[in-house]
Scaffold this motif. Structure first.
Motif, PDB file in Angstrom:
ATOM      1  N   VAL A  95      38.807 -15.516  58.013  1.00 19.65           N
ATOM      2  CA  VAL A  95      39.819 -14.556  58.453  1.00 19.65           C
ATOM      3  C   VAL A  95      40.903 -15.280  59.249  1.00 19.65           C
ATOM      4  CG1 VAL A  95      38.650 -13.810  60.595  1.00 19.65           C
ATOM      5  CG2 VAL A  95      40.173 -12.253  59.423  1.00 19.65           C
ATOM      6  N   GLY A 174      40.643  -6.964  68.997  1.00 21.75           N
ATOM      7  CA  GLY A 174      40.993  -6.626  67.612  1.00 21.75           C
ATOM      8  C   GLY A 174      39.737  -6.184  66.882  1.00 21.75           C
ATOM      9  N   ARG A 175      39.619  -6.585  65.597  1.00 22.85           N
ATOM     10  CA  ARG A 175      38.467  -6.150  64.800  1.00 22.85           C
ATOM     11  C   ARG A 175      37.164  -6.625  65.435  1.00 22.85           C
ATOM     12  NH1 ARG A 175      42.126  -7.740  59.934  1.00 22.85           N
ATOM     13  NH2 ARG A 175      42.003  -9.722  61.012  1.00 22.85           N
ATOM     14  N   ILE A 176      37.043  -7.951  65.648  1.00 20.98           N
ATOM     15  CA  ILE A 176      35.757  -8.501  66.106  1.00 20.98           C
ATOM     16  C   ILE A 176      35.529  -8.168  67.580  1.00 20.98           C
ATOM     17  CG2 ILE A 176      34.421 -10.629  66.401  1.00 20.98           C
ATOM     18  CD1 ILE A 176      36.110 -11.742  63.975  1.00 20.98           C
ATOM     19  N   ASP A 196      44.371  -7.154  75.815  1.00 21.83           N
ATOM     20  CA  ASP A 196      44.952  -7.437  74.507  1.00 21.83           C
ATOM     21  C   ASP A 196      46.434  -7.115  74.621  1.00 21.83           C
ATOM     22  OD1 ASP A 196      43.613  -7.470  71.322  1.00 21.83           O
ATOM     23  OD2 ASP A 196      45.742  -7.130  71.579  1.00 21.83           O
ATOM     24  N   TYR A 198      47.934  -5.401  72.549  1.00 21.11           N
ATOM     25  CA  TYR A 198      48.067  -4.028  72.049  1.00 21.11           C
ATOM     26  C   TYR A 198      46.934  -3.171  72.579  1.00 21.11           C
ATOM     27  CZ  TYR A 198      51.133  -6.502  68.903  1.00 21.11           C
ATOM     28  OH  TYR A 198      52.115  -7.308  68.411  1.00 21.11           O
ATOM     29  N   PRO A 244      40.522 -13.635  70.567  1.00 20.05           N
ATOM     30  CA  PRO A 244      41.909 -13.589  70.081  1.00 20.05           C
ATOM     31  C   PRO A 244      42.097 -14.516  68.883  1.00 20.05           C
ATOM     32  CG  PRO A 244      41.778 -15.118  71.895  1.00 20.05           C
ATOM     33  CD  PRO A 244      40.379 -14.591  71.675  1.00 20.05           C
ATOM     34  N   THR A 249      50.124 -18.867  72.105  1.00 15.80           N
ATOM     35  CA  THR A 249      49.886 -18.045  73.298  1.00 15.80           C
ATOM     36  C   THR A 249      48.437 -18.092  73.767  1.00 15.80           C
ATOM     37  OG1 THR A 249      49.310 -15.969  72.147  1.00 15.80           O
ATOM     38  CG2 THR A 249      51.664 -16.408  72.491  1.00 15.80           C
ATOM     39  N   THR A 250      47.527 -18.535  72.909  1.00 21.30           N
ATOM     40  CA  THR A 250      46.112 -18.502  73.297  1.00 21.30           C
ATOM     41  C   THR A 250      45.491 -19.901  73.430  1.00 21.30           C
ATOM     42  OG1 THR A 250      45.403 -18.266  70.994  1.00 21.30           O
ATOM     43  CG2 THR A 250      45.731 -16.234  72.235  1.00 21.30           C
ATOM     44  N   ALA A 271      33.489 -17.135  70.354  1.00 25.53           N
ATOM     45  CA  ALA A 271      33.262 -17.210  68.904  1.00 25.53           C
ATOM     46  C   ALA A 271      34.603 -17.001  68.202  1.00 25.53           C
ATOM     47  CB  ALA A 271      32.235 -16.167  68.466  1.00 25.53           C
ATOM     48  N   SER A 272      35.694 -17.438  68.860  1.00 27.58           N
ATOM     49  CA  SER A 272      37.019 -17.303  68.222  1.00 27.58           C
ATOM     50  C   SER A 272      37.424 -18.657  67.663  1.00 27.58           C
ATOM     51  CB  SER A 272      38.046 -16.732  69.209  1.00 27.58           C
ATOM     52  OG  SER A 272      38.231 -17.569  70.331  1.00 27.58           O
ATOM     53  N   ARG A 273      38.148 -19.448  68.429  1.00 31.35           N
ATOM     54  CA  ARG A 273      38.473 -20.816  68.046  1.00 31.35           C
ATOM     55  C   ARG A 273      38.322 -21.705  69.279  1.00 31.35           C
ATOM     56  NH1 ARG A 273      37.765 -19.616  63.531  1.00 31.35           N
ATOM     57  NH2 ARG A 273      39.196 -19.640  61.774  1.00 31.35           N
ATOM     58  N   ASP A 297      30.274 -20.949  70.021  1.00 36.21           N
ATOM     59  CA  ASP A 297      30.121 -21.121  68.570  1.00 36.21           C
ATOM     60  C   ASP A 297      31.176 -22.091  68.049  1.00 36.21           C
ATOM     61  OD1 ASP A 297      29.186 -20.355  65.885  1.00 36.21           O
ATOM     62  OD2 ASP A 297      31.108 -19.326  65.687  1.00 36.21           O
ATOM     63  N   HIS A 320      29.469 -23.260  64.798  1.00 37.42           N
ATOM     64  CA  HIS A 320      30.450 -22.402  64.093  1.00 37.42           C
ATOM     65  C   HIS A 320      29.763 -21.584  62.978  1.00 37.42           C
ATOM     66  CE1 HIS A 320      35.045 -22.145  63.218  1.00 37.42           C
ATOM     67  NE2 HIS A 320      34.457 -21.002  62.904  1.00 37.42           N
ATOM     68  N   ALA A 322      29.215 -18.121  63.288  1.00 38.07           N
ATOM     69  CA  ALA A 322      29.322 -16.689  63.609  1.00 38.07           C
ATOM     70  C   ALA A 322      29.369 -15.802  62.373  1.00 38.07           C
ATOM     71  CB  ALA A 322      30.524 -16.435  64.508  1.00 38.07           C
TER      72      ALA A 322
HETATM   73  N1  LIG Z   1      33.469 -18.219  64.948  1.00 37.59           N
HETATM   74  C1  LIG Z   1      33.670 -17.748  63.735  1.00 37.59           C
HETATM   75  O1  LIG Z   1      32.984 -18.073  62.783  1.00 37.59           O
HETATM   76  C2  LIG Z   1      34.764 -16.745  63.525  1.00 37.59           C
HETATM   77  C3  LIG Z   1      34.578 -15.741  62.568  1.00 37.59           C
HETATM   78  C4  LIG Z   1      35.602 -14.830  62.376  1.00 37.59           C
HETATM   79  C5  LIG Z   1      36.765 -14.925  63.118  1.00 37.59           C
HETATM   80  N2  LIG Z   1      36.904 -15.899  64.036  1.00 37.59           N
HETATM   81  C6  LIG Z   1      38.123 -15.984  64.853  1.00 37.59           C
HETATM   82  O2  LIG Z   1      38.295 -14.742  65.500  1.00 37.59           O
HETATM   83  C7  LIG Z   1      39.677 -14.408  65.474  1.00 37.59           C
HETATM   84  C8  LIG Z   1      39.847 -12.917  65.602  1.00 37.59           C
HETATM   85  O3  LIG Z   1      39.445 -12.271  64.414  1.00 37.59           O
HETATM   86  P1  LIG Z   1      39.732 -10.706  64.206  1.00 37.59           P
HETATM   87  O4  LIG Z   1      39.369 -10.416  62.811  1.00 37.59           O
HETATM   88  O5  LIG Z   1      39.124  -9.914  65.300  1.00 37.59           O
HETATM   89  O6  LIG Z   1      41.315 -10.683  64.357  1.00 37.59           O
HETATM   90  P2  LIG Z   1      42.233  -9.513  64.852  1.00 37.59           P
HETATM   91  O7  LIG Z   1      43.615  -9.899  64.448  1.00 37.59           O
HETATM   92  O8  LIG Z   1      41.698  -8.207  64.418  1.00 37.59           O
HETATM   93  O9  LIG Z   1      42.107  -9.570  66.456  1.00 37.59           O
HETATM   94  C9  LIG Z   1      42.725 -10.534  67.236  1.00 37.59           C
HETATM   95  C10 LIG Z   1      43.239  -9.848  68.485  1.00 37.59           C
HETATM   96  O10 LIG Z   1      43.758 -10.839  69.378  1.00 37.59           O
HETATM   97  C11 LIG Z   1      44.846 -10.250  70.044  1.00 37.59           C
HETATM   98  N3  LIG Z   1      45.690 -11.257  70.659  1.00 37.59           N
HETATM   99  C12 LIG Z   1      46.607 -12.066  70.067  1.00 37.59           C
HETATM  100  N4  LIG Z   1      47.198 -12.845  71.000  1.00 37.59           N
HETATM  101  C13 LIG Z   1      46.618 -12.537  72.184  1.00 37.59           C
HETATM  102  C14 LIG Z   1      46.803 -12.987  73.508  1.00 37.59           C
HETATM  103  N5  LIG Z   1      47.709 -13.914  73.811  1.00 37.59           N
HETATM  104  N6  LIG Z   1      46.036 -12.452  74.466  1.00 37.59           N
HETATM  105  C15 LIG Z   1      45.129 -11.484  74.194  1.00 37.59           C
HETATM  106  N7  LIG Z   1      44.918 -10.998  72.944  1.00 37.59           N
HETATM  107  C16 LIG Z   1      45.662 -11.518  71.972  1.00 37.59           C
HETATM  108  C17 LIG Z   1      45.549  -9.455  68.943  1.00 37.59           C
HETATM  109  O11 LIG Z   1      46.458  -8.486  69.469  1.00 37.59           O
HETATM  110  C18 LIG Z   1      44.382  -8.855  68.212  1.00 37.59           C
HETATM  111  O12 LIG Z   1      44.038  -7.580  68.692  1.00 37.59           O
HETATM  112  C19 LIG Z   1      40.161 -15.003  64.134  1.00 37.59           C
HETATM  113  O13 LIG Z   1      41.547 -15.252  64.144  1.00 37.59           O
HETATM  114  C20 LIG Z   1      39.357 -16.279  64.024  1.00 37.59           C
HETATM  115  O14 LIG Z   1      40.065 -17.346  64.582  1.00 37.59           O
HETATM  116  C21 LIG Z   1      35.924 -16.812  64.246  1.00 37.59           C
END
Ligand SMILES: NC(=O)c1ccc[n+]([C@@H]2O[C@H](COP(=O)([O-])OP(=O)(O)OC[C@H]3O[C@@H](n4cnc5c(N)ncnc54)[C@H](O)[C@@H]3O)[C@@H](O)[C@H]2O)c1
Ligand SMILES: O=C(O)[C@H](O)CO
Length: 384
Positions: A95, A174-176, A196, A198, A244, A249-250, A271-273, A297, A320, A322
């Motif tokens: 994603v 967001g979603r996760i 967030d 939003y 995020p 920005t992050t 578990a983001s990046r 992760d 990694h 997740a």
């Molecule tokens: N570890 C893993 O295996 C794994 C698996 C899936 C996703 N991810 C990571 O998780 C991230 C998020 O996935 P998602 O599907 O929830 O994406 P998403 O777009 O639904 O959610 C991301 C959220 O981050 C917010 N955001 C952006 N900039 C920000 C900031 N400066 N401060 C605070 N919030 C901020 C956005 O408004 C959004 O609501 C992916 O981009 C990916 O990098 C990692």
């Protein structure tokens, strides 16, 4: 001259040449492509992370589309080569697409796909697992047992943190992030504070309704708060999970100064990046604050960990994984393949990338659409 790479070929006489830079779980994704006249070439090289040069060799002189991985550097060099080879589409099997220079893809009119809608819950479950593992010191206790050190129950043995009634902080709801928040709220009756850019309206409504349900049943209601600043979350929460996207920005959102304002016994989960945390600063913080614990992760320079991290007992680290459930990984492969196929076939873009179920049903033909193309607008693709 790019070096040759080892490949496995399916449907050698197919009209469209689609390359996958890695073997991916399941076989449905291969069948969906070969049924639509694609010759599928899967790179079987033993090397885990392919270089730009390796991928250039895979693209070759004629290539209609590529399914790639988050470990690859998709920028000007690869998109220009794909364009020269007649390519129309690239899809990450992920994603997140911070490894992709979308501007470069736009320049060459190449569609960039990703795979939302199939990994949200699996990823959130791993973040929840790390929260539990870190708060209840599961890995330390497991190692203690295996080392034969357990010689009887003791009042002080591996005392950790109770979650019930504490505050869970989510950065990036967001979603996760929202799915994780729900798990911690429903599962452990935690209160929520989130930050967030939003408003997470659906999440807020859920917590309000769940709080009312608990109250009606004579239990302490859960509460939610949208924080005005990220610092508010860091100061107030007992468990903080980062969700995020990774962008300018992050990058290093969690640094030395921000670690310092967190509670001394807080749990931090990522578990983001990896680069969302300044990992060197985190190692120092873990050394200075033995009751502060992390569940990670992802790492700043994968596959490596910053010096000292592996020695810290207050860190739980996993590679990694997740999104690594069978259903999710097979679904990610399917969605990535259908993104590429859809663009080759000139299909429109699916109207809601989060509603991926119609593409994932094994027993039906998937819709004639690209499940999720992040630059659809920029390259002028229309929605279904
Ligand atoms: N570890 C893993 O295996 C794994 C698996 C899936 C996703 N991810 C990571 O998780 C991230 C998020 O996935 P998602 O599907 O929830 O994406 P998403 O777009 O639904 O959610 C991301 C959220 O981050 C917010 N955001 C952006 N900039 C920000 C900031 N400066 N401060 C605070 N919030 C901020 C956005 O408004 C959004 O609501 C992916 O981009 C990916 O990098 C990692
Ligand atoms: O962004 C993603 O999808 C993950 O990091 C791999 O699942």
């Amino acid at each position: 001259m790019a070096k040759p790479v080892s490949i496995e070929v399916w449907n050698p006489n197919g009209k469209y040449r689609v390359v996958s830079t890695k073997s991916m779980p399941g076989t449905r994704w291969i069948r969906l492509l070969t049924d639509q006249d694609c010759r599928v070439e899967i790179c079987t090289d033993k090397k885990t992370i392919l270089s730009v040069e390796d991928i250039l060799a895979l693209i070759g002189d004629k290539c209609d589309g590529v399914i790639g991985q988050l470990t690859e550097d998709w920028g000007e060099v690869l998109f220009s080569a794909l364009k020269r080879a007649g390519g129309k589409a690239f899809s990450n099997m992920a994603v997140g697409y911070n490894n992709v220079d979308v501007g470069a893809a736009n320049k060459y009119g190449i569609a960039v796909g990703n795979t939302p809608g199939v990994l949200t819950e699996t990823t959130a479950e791993l973040a929840a697992s790390l929260s539990l593992a870190a708060s209840r010191r599961i890995v330390e206790a497991d190692q203690f047992m295996r080392a034969g050190l357990y010689d009887g129950w003791l009042p002080h043995l591996f005392v950790g943190n109770l979650l019930k009634g504490q505050t869970v902080g989510v950065i990036g709801a967001g979603r996760i992030g929202s799915a994780y928040a729900r798990m911690m709220i429903e599962g452990f009756k935690m209160n929520l504070i989130y930050y967030d850019l939003y408003q997470a309206t659906r999440l807020e409504k859920f917590v309000t309704a769940y709080g009312q349900f608990l109250k009606a049943n004579g239990e302490q209601p859960v509460t939610w708060k949208r924080a005005a600043t990220m610092e508010d979350v860091l100061r107030e929460a007992d468990v903080i999970s980062l969700h995020p996207v990774l962008d300018k920005t992050t990058y290093h959102l969690i640094n030395k100064e921000r670690l310092a304002i967190m509670k001394k016994e807080a749990i931090l989960v990522n578990a983001s990046r990896g680069p969302v945390i300044d990992e060197a600063a985190l190692v120092e913080h873990l050394k200075q604050n033995p009751m502060f614990r992390v569940g990670l992760d992802v790492f700043e320079e994968e596959p490596f960990m910053k010096p000292g991290l592996a020695d810290q007992e207050n860190a739980v680290v996993v590679p990694h994984i997740a999104s690594a459930s069978k259903w999710t990984r097979e679904g990610m492969a399917t969605l990535a393949a259908l993104n590429v196929l859809g663009k080759i076939k000139g299909y429109p873009i699916w109207s809601d990338p989060n509603r991926a179920e119609p593409f994932l049903n094994e027993n039906s033909v998937p819709p004639a659409a690209c499940p999720s193309i992040v630059n659809a607008k920029e390259i002028g693709l229309s929605k279904l």
